[in-house]
Design an enzyme around this catalytic site. Structure first.
Site, PDB file in Angstrom:
ATOM      1  N   ARG A  90      67.086 -12.133 180.681  1.00  0.00           N
ATOM      2  CA  ARG A  90      66.130 -10.812 180.443  1.00  0.00           C
ATOM      3  C   ARG A  90      64.938  -9.957 181.534  1.00  0.00           C
ATOM      4  O   ARG A  90      64.776  -8.684 181.293  1.00  0.00           O
ATOM      5  CB  ARG A  90      65.415 -12.186 179.312  1.00  0.00           C
ATOM      6  CG  ARG A  90      63.860 -11.267 178.285  1.00  0.00           C
ATOM      7  CD  ARG A  90      63.341 -12.031 177.750  1.00  0.00           C
ATOM      8  NE  ARG A  90      62.152 -11.091 177.574  1.00  0.00           N
ATOM      9  CZ  ARG A  90      61.606 -11.955 176.354  1.00  0.00           C
ATOM     10  NH1 ARG A  90      61.506 -13.297 175.834  1.00  0.00           N
ATOM     11  NH2 ARG A  90      60.788 -11.190 175.836  1.00  0.00           N
ATOM     12  N   CYS A 165      66.184 -10.770 161.197  1.00  0.00           N
ATOM     13  CA  CYS A 165      64.074 -10.674 162.027  1.00  0.00           C
ATOM     14  C   CYS A 165      62.535 -10.726 161.224  1.00  0.00           C
ATOM     15  O   CYS A 165      62.831 -10.583 160.123  1.00  0.00           O
ATOM     16  CB  CYS A 165      64.560  -8.991 162.639  1.00  0.00           C
ATOM     17  SG  CYS A 165      63.038  -8.624 163.419  1.00  0.00           S
ATOM     18  N   HIS A 195      64.080  -3.361 164.503  1.00  0.00           N
ATOM     19  CA  HIS A 195      63.713  -2.482 165.329  1.00  0.00           C
ATOM     20  C   HIS A 195      63.439  -0.773 165.594  1.00  0.00           C
ATOM     21  O   HIS A 195      63.022  -0.706 166.886  1.00  0.00           O
ATOM     22  CB  HIS A 195      63.675  -3.453 167.335  1.00  0.00           C
ATOM     23  CG  HIS A 195      63.758  -5.383 167.497  1.00  0.00           C
ATOM     24  ND1 HIS A 195      63.386  -5.941 168.564  1.00  0.00           N
ATOM     25  CD2 HIS A 195      63.416  -5.817 166.114  1.00  0.00           C
ATOM     26  CE1 HIS A 195      63.875  -6.447 168.374  1.00  0.00           C
ATOM     27  NE2 HIS A 195      62.760  -7.208 167.014  1.00  0.00           N
ATOM     28  N   TYR A 242      58.240  -2.116 167.633  1.00  0.00           N
ATOM     29  CA  TYR A 242      59.072  -1.221 168.454  1.00  0.00           C
ATOM     30  C   TYR A 242      59.056   0.129 168.473  1.00  0.00           C
ATOM     31  O   TYR A 242      59.641   0.571 169.263  1.00  0.00           O
ATOM     32  CB  TYR A 242      60.594  -1.629 168.785  1.00  0.00           C
ATOM     33  CG  TYR A 242      60.472  -3.514 168.626  1.00  0.00           C
ATOM     34  CD1 TYR A 242      60.780  -4.063 169.646  1.00  0.00           C
ATOM     35  CD2 TYR A 242      60.293  -4.764 167.605  1.00  0.00           C
ATOM     36  CE1 TYR A 242      60.805  -4.849 169.888  1.00  0.00           C
ATOM     37  CE2 TYR A 242      60.407  -5.896 168.092  1.00  0.00           C
ATOM     38  CZ  TYR A 242      60.719  -6.139 168.943  1.00  0.00           C
ATOM     39  OH  TYR A 242      60.727  -7.507 169.251  1.00  0.00           O
TER      40      TYR A 242
END
Length: 421
Positions: A90, A165, A195, A242
């Site tokens: 990540r 989500c 997102h 996002y």
């Protein structure tokens, strides 16, 4: 009912367990199996999860295992929440795009593509094994990012899957609080992709209260989702958090270059949480868990599993599901994130008002990128990676796409069999 969690050693798994403990009357779970190759983590999380259930007086029990086959055998639903490469990978997703002046993020842009390339083959292998052991009737609930791409991969292979989500449920709870309304009374016209979404209406008893929210609470909401107040009022929407990576791209890149990567922050939080979980005196969810992210994940997951497995009437949930004509400007097999009616037969998107061009164009562009990203994840090849990046609105230039593709492949070589030694 047996529930299996792939990636059960995650430090936010206790959020899910806490949600189950609080819904004893509606989700009839008696066995939860946490599946994870990391014995230290999964045992720490498993022991703490049992203490949570005991403290709440819930009869379910948690088991841990490193064997996928053992864990999913007999499961009614399997939740997938894994992270291939862990926080180390990540960190790469969040930093390597900066060299090209692009945002570094684990679910969108070049970083999101890197995560998709590492993740899709692993999830598809897991899903094949789940179907073989647990049977065709077992539901797969995917919480693994990038949720839209991973869910599309699962559906393309014929798996009984739905993507989830926490963005929508988080905003729903926020709106309910601001309006003084009951949580279940608030319905969203949540439009877009995972997102990449906007709240176009906030319905309470059929009345759209979004104008009221924007008139009275725009400053708070703007800070909450990182969006300009006057822009939200002009567009008459609340964007997801996002969208800042699209609408405020350059500002976000500048900010990221001076801040500590989120991966490093999460790593510290995880280390702290594991120490708490190992303390036998701790029997309730610790405050530190709020720093881990995934707010309301437990509620969203528990409610969705209930809708899929209870045999009851359809419930409304915001999920990642096939388009099937919902947005007429997208192919039917695209995966979108919208309110859907969910029951034992799966999710069915609820019809939406026509999408304004200012949103439809971005949705269509990112959907095209996701199609190319999935091809790259399944078929491999450096050029497919570059083509997907060129199609992404956050890259979109020959030189940047090529440079990012080369960096992505180099950094992730150990996870990409086609990349060579």
């Amino acid at each position: 009912m047996k529930l299996a969690v792939v990636g059960g050693g995650s430090t936010y798994t206790p959020e899910l367990i806490d949600g189950i403990a609080g819904r004893r009357s509606t989700l009839d779970v008696d066995e939860i199996v946490l599946i994870d190759p990391d014995a230290y983590r999964v045992e720490a999380v498993g022991d703490f999860s049992n203490r949570l259930l005991n403290h709440a007086g819930h009869p379910a029990r948690v088991r841990t295992t490193s064997s996928l086959e053992e864990g999913v055998d007999g499961a009614s639903a399997v939740l997938i929440q894994l992270r291939v490469g862990g926080q180390r990978a990540r960190r790469g997703d969040e930093t390597f795009p900066h060299a090209c002046g692009c945002v570094g993020q684990e679910t969108t842009g070049a970083g999101g593509l890197a995560k998709a390339l590492r993740t899709v083959p692993v999830v598809l292998d897991i899903a094949d094994r789940v179907r073989k052991i647990a049977g065709d009737g077992t539901w797969i609930v995917n919480f693994t990012n990038p949720v839209g791409i991973v869910t599309r991969a699962l559906l393309n292979e014929g798996h009984r899957a739905v993507g989830l989500c926490n963005v929508a449920i988080h905003l729903q709870r926020t709106f309910a609080h601001l309006l003084g309304a009951g949580i279940d009374d608030v319905k969203l016209v949540h439009t877009g992709l995972n997102h990449l979404s906007w709240e176009r209406k906030v319905l309470v008893d059929g009345e759209d209260r979004l104008p009221e929210l924007l008139a009275e609470h725009a400053e708070f909401l703007g800070e909450h989702v990182t969006a300009p107040v006057e822009w939200m009022r002009r567009m008459n929407v609340v964007p997801s958090y996002y969208l800042k990576y699209y609408y405020g791209h350059d500002e976000q890149v500048a900010k990221q270059r001076t801040e500590r990567p989120r991966a490093d922050v999460v790593s510290d939080v995880e280390e702290e949480l594991l120490k708490v979980y190992l303390d036998p005196e701790v029997v309730t969810k610790p405050e530190q868990l709020e720093k881990r992210g995934g707010a309301y994940y437990s509620e969203a997951a528990v409610q969705l599993v209930h809708a899929l497995t209870s045999g009851g009437p359809a419930e409304e949930h915001v999920v990642n599901v096939r388009n099937e004509g919902t947005f007429d400007f997208l192919p039917d097999d695209a995966v979108i994130e919208v309110p859907s009616l969910v029951d034992g037969n799966g999710p069915r998107p609820i019809a939406q008002p026509p999408v304004e061009q200012r949103f439809a164009g971005l949705i269509a562009g990112v959907t095209a990128y996701e199609h190319l990203a999935l091809e790259a994840a399944i078929k491999g090849g450096r050029d497919r990676v570059a083509d997907a990046l060129l199609a992404h609105p956050l890259v979109g230039q020959y030189t940047k796409a090529d440079q990012l593709a080369d960096s992505l492949v180099k950094i992730n070589r150990e996870f990409l069999p086609w990349a060579g030694a």
